[in-house]
Write a protein that holds these residues in place. Structure first.
Motif, PDB file in Angstrom:
ATOM      1  N   UNK A   1     -27.047 -38.166 -51.229  1.00  0.00           N
ATOM      2  CA  UNK A   1     -27.026 -37.758 -49.817  1.00  0.00           C
ATOM      3  C   UNK A   1     -26.580 -38.905 -48.922  1.00  0.00           C
ATOM      4  N   UNK A   2     -27.016 -40.128 -49.256  1.00  0.00           N
ATOM      5  CA  UNK A   2     -26.604 -41.292 -48.470  1.00  0.00           C
ATOM      6  C   UNK A   2     -25.095 -41.504 -48.569  1.00  0.00           C
ATOM      7  N   UNK A   3     -24.547 -41.348 -49.780  1.00  0.00           N
ATOM      8  CA  UNK A   3     -23.099 -41.508 -49.965  1.00  0.00           C
ATOM      9  C   UNK A   3     -22.339 -40.428 -49.203  1.00  0.00           C
ATOM     10  N   UNK A   4     -22.872 -39.192 -49.238  1.00  0.00           N
ATOM     11  CA  UNK A   4     -22.229 -38.097 -48.513  1.00  0.00           C
ATOM     12  C   UNK A   4     -22.245 -38.363 -47.013  1.00  0.00           C
ATOM     13  N   UNK A   5     -23.357 -38.910 -46.509  1.00  0.00           N
ATOM     14  CA  UNK A   5     -23.444 -39.228 -45.083  1.00  0.00           C
ATOM     15  C   UNK A   5     -22.436 -40.310 -44.711  1.00  0.00           C
ATOM     16  N   UNK A   6     -22.299 -41.309 -45.575  1.00  0.00           N
ATOM     17  CA  UNK A   6     -21.341 -42.392 -45.318  1.00  0.00           C
ATOM     18  C   UNK A   6     -19.917 -41.853 -45.222  1.00  0.00           C
ATOM     19  N   UNK A   7     -19.537 -41.008 -46.190  1.00  0.00           N
ATOM     20  CA  UNK A   7     -18.177 -40.475 -46.174  1.00  0.00           C
ATOM     21  C   UNK A   7     -17.968 -39.504 -45.020  1.00  0.00           C
ATOM     22  N   UNK A   8     -19.008 -38.760 -44.638  1.00  0.00           N
ATOM     23  CA  UNK A   8     -18.885 -37.843 -43.501  1.00  0.00           C
ATOM     24  C   UNK A   8     -18.592 -38.611 -42.224  1.00  0.00           C
ATOM     25  N   UNK A   9     -19.317 -39.714 -42.007  1.00  0.00           N
ATOM     26  CA  UNK A   9     -19.079 -40.544 -40.818  1.00  0.00           C
ATOM     27  C   UNK A   9     -17.645 -41.086 -40.827  1.00  0.00           C
ATOM     28  N   UNK A  10     -17.179 -41.499 -41.999  1.00  0.00           N
ATOM     29  CA  UNK A  10     -15.823 -42.023 -42.108  1.00  0.00           C
ATOM     30  C   UNK A  10     -14.766 -40.984 -41.779  1.00  0.00           C
ATOM     31  N   UNK A  11     -14.957 -39.764 -42.300  1.00  0.00           N
ATOM     32  CA  UNK A  11     -13.989 -38.696 -42.029  1.00  0.00           C
ATOM     33  C   UNK A  11     -13.996 -38.302 -40.563  1.00  0.00           C
ATOM     34  N   UNK A  12     -15.172 -38.238 -39.942  1.00  0.00           N
ATOM     35  CA  UNK A  12     -15.255 -37.886 -38.521  1.00  0.00           C
ATOM     36  C   UNK A  12     -14.542 -38.936 -37.675  1.00  0.00           C
ATOM     37  N   UNK A  13     -14.737 -40.211 -37.999  1.00  0.00           N
ATOM     38  CA  UNK A  13     -14.079 -41.279 -37.252  1.00  0.00           C
ATOM     39  C   UNK A  13     -12.560 -41.214 -37.406  1.00  0.00           C
ATOM     40  N   UNK A  14     -12.092 -40.941 -38.632  1.00  0.00           N
ATOM     41  CA  UNK A  14     -10.658 -40.877 -38.891  1.00  0.00           C
ATOM     42  C   UNK A  14     -10.016 -39.717 -38.140  1.00  0.00           C
ATOM     43  N   UNK A  15     -10.639 -38.536 -38.230  1.00  0.00           N
ATOM     44  CA  UNK A  15     -10.083 -37.360 -37.565  1.00  0.00           C
ATOM     45  C   UNK A  15     -10.135 -37.521 -36.052  1.00  0.00           C
ATOM     46  N   UNK A  16     -11.205 -38.115 -35.551  1.00  0.00           N
ATOM     47  CA  UNK A  16     -11.317 -38.320 -34.112  1.00  0.00           C
ATOM     48  C   UNK A  16     -10.246 -39.246 -33.590  1.00  0.00           C
ATOM     49  N   UNK A  17      -9.936 -40.294 -34.330  1.00  0.00           N
ATOM     50  CA  UNK A  17      -8.904 -41.235 -33.910  1.00  0.00           C
ATOM     51  C   UNK A  17      -7.532 -40.595 -33.932  1.00  0.00           C
TER      52      UNK A  17
END
Length: 235
Positions: free
Chosen positions: A69-85
């Protein structure tokens, strides 16, 4: 002497350890694979179920579920940041030219995808969204003398392309334009360029056309030398 009772397992047999939750293992695997985006949702769903299975010592693997779950949360934050940018700066997007950016212009006109060196224009313009063509024999204001490919990057609004265009267009003018004839005829001209507008640029169009402009429309006949290089881009 009384023997105490309360065996939790048959005499002579070691206690059985709880099995490791298969869902906890799957959560860890999917969480670590979150760089691919698609496994993230299954990782979260299976992780929640795995936490229930491993609660109060029912099954082993609670640490695996938490790690997944921690790894999934890490990758989710990364994808949100990438798409937002990416969405906040659409000019960063480039792709191959599409049919929409190279639509057929009205009769007697040209756009950034159909313009070519040697074309003459009725009026001076600052962009090639749609320009009116005219015969080079009749008086006109502008002639396309060559083209170059602009450096890739965000759309160059304002004068951001000016320095690059000046360098390329001066070289093309020296190569293609019959300057002695224009000087002899006393025709005053300015060196200019036509760049893609925002939408064609976002679709990958990078061709910039160099132009020679007569503000008082005194150009008559082509300004090009015989055998001028009309390639796009002009070599």
């Amino acid at each position: 002497m009384n023997q105490p009772y309360g065996f939790v397992h048959p005499p002579g047999y070691p206690p059985q350890r709880p099995k490791t939750s298969g869902l906890a293992i799957a959560t860890l695997v999917l969480g670590l694979a979150g760089c691919l985006a698609l496994p993230l949702l299954p990782a979260v769903i299976l992780g929640i179920i795995a936490l229930t299975q491993t609660g109060q010592g029912k099954q082993q693997g609670r640490g695996l579920a938490i790690g997944g779950l921690a790894a999934a949360a890490f990758w989710t934050i990364g994808w949100v940041a990438l798409l937002g940018n990416t969405m906040s700066n659409p000019d960063n997007h480039t792709a191959s030219p599409s049919s929409a950016s190279c639509a057929t212009p009205p009769a007697g006109h040209a756009n950034i995808c159909t313009l070519k060196p040697g074309d003459c224009l009725r009026q001076p313009v600052g962009s090639a969204t749609s320009v009116e063509l005219t015969s080079c024999v009749s008086p006109h204001s502008t002639e396309v003398i060559g083209a170059f490919t602009a450096t890739d990057g965000p759309w160059p609004g304002g004068g951001e392309l000016k320095s690059e265009a000046l360098d390329h267009c001066q070289r093309i003018m020296a190569k293609n334009v019959d300057s002695p004839r224009l000087n002899a005829e006393g025709v005053y001209t300015d060196l200019g360029y036509l760049k893609p507008e925002r939408e064609p640029w976002k679709q990958g169009v990078r061709t910039v056309f160099c132009t020679l402009v007569s503000p008082d429309s005194k150009l008559t006949g082509s300004v090009l030398v015989s055998g001028a290089d009309l390639a796009v881009p002009t070599g």
